[in-house]
Design an enzyme around this catalytic site. Sequence first.
Site, PDB file in Angstrom:
ATOM      1  NE  ARG A 174      12.692 -71.787 -49.272  1.00  0.00           N
ATOM      2  CZ  ARG A 174      13.807 -71.285 -49.783  1.00  0.00           C
ATOM      3  NH1 ARG A 174      13.983 -71.242 -51.091  1.00  0.00           N
ATOM      4  NH2 ARG A 174      14.755 -70.814 -48.993  1.00  0.00           N
ATOM      5  CE1 TYR A 175       8.881 -78.185 -47.171  1.00  0.00           C
ATOM      6  CE2 TYR A 175       7.655 -80.053 -48.023  1.00  0.00           C
ATOM      7  CZ  TYR A 175       7.835 -79.079 -47.066  1.00  0.00           C
ATOM      8  OH  TYR A 175       6.968 -79.003 -45.994  1.00  0.00           O
ATOM      9  CB  SER A 176      14.944 -79.755 -52.777  1.00  0.00           C
ATOM     10  OG  SER A 176      15.419 -80.452 -51.650  1.00  0.00           O
ATOM     11  CG  ASN A 177      14.682 -73.476 -55.887  1.00  0.00           C
ATOM     12  OD1 ASN A 177      13.774 -72.714 -55.595  1.00  0.00           O
ATOM     13  ND2 ASN A 177      15.508 -73.244 -56.887  1.00  0.00           N
TER      14      ASN A 177
END
Length: 343
Positions: free
Chosen positions: A54-57
């Site tokens: 999920r971090y920065s997609n």
Amino acid sequence: MQYRTLGKTGIKVSPYCLGAMMFGGIANPDHDDCIRIIHKALDFGINFVDTADRYSNGESEAIVGKALKDRRDNIVLATKVHGPMGEDPNQQGNSRRWITQAVEASLRRLQTDHIDLYQIHRPSPDTDIEETLSVLTDLMRAGKVRAIGSSTFPASEIVEAQWVAERRGLARLRTEQPPYSILNRSIEHEVLPVCQRYGIGALVWSPLAKGMLTGRYRKGQALPESLRVKVFPQQMSDERNLEAVERLIPIAQAAGLSLTHMAMAFVMAHPVVTSAILGPRTMQHLDDLLAGAEVVLGDDVLDRIDAVVAPGSDAGPMGAVYTPPAVTQAILRRRPASERAAA
């Protein structure tokens, strides 16, 4: 570096874990700079890196993959799954369908054939924990995952997962990643004791309370411009948190420490904590954190901290923690109007 055992896995990890949430478009979009920060941490002796799809997609995982390309064998690599990764409602959550897809995408971005620690980022009330544990067990048997864990799970759900694993012969969650800091100590009530009871390694996130324990956020002063203020305005401006910070600063000064170093040493003093997750955005942030790696707090300092924020309590709101549907959904805590009227 004094390495610690990750739960009961036998895997040895550094007391500091490098968190990669700030790497990528959300905070530091310069890939080369992020890679330099990662390499600096590894050169210091940190062998544990944590990120999430999920971090920065996905960008954070891609950065970590590039940074570890030639050093993968010596690194304990952790990532997480759960958050939305697209518009499709099935591109998120803890289902077998989604996890099977998500792990392959994470492996590609991380440029590796296995993940050392694969964590469920948050609980998913609409998914049976047996469904989640069964797919994680299959991934371990396939050699794609070495160990599994959870993040920000309530104590009751950690216990349930242990019971289900035992009854069904499934892999056990070996780690839990909860929020923990001087300002946010509620996990001392149940989560940390449960981790101790089941031999679960605790990897604590936000040990600096989203930056409030750096000394940048002071009572009576304008809040600095930061991503934290934009995302968590309630926590960063809460008077209870700011008042606690004002009382903690003299304690750190009397001990000859910066507030940051005292805060990091505080979480590392708990016997159940395996590693504290660092979340640097810049090289300067990392250097400051590493400078306090050897700090150990005496009982006198810990007692004074307890007097400011009592054990098992929170000074103010944490933000970004898991709140169960029983609290967020009125329909689950209110009888139908017709029944209430009849009563």
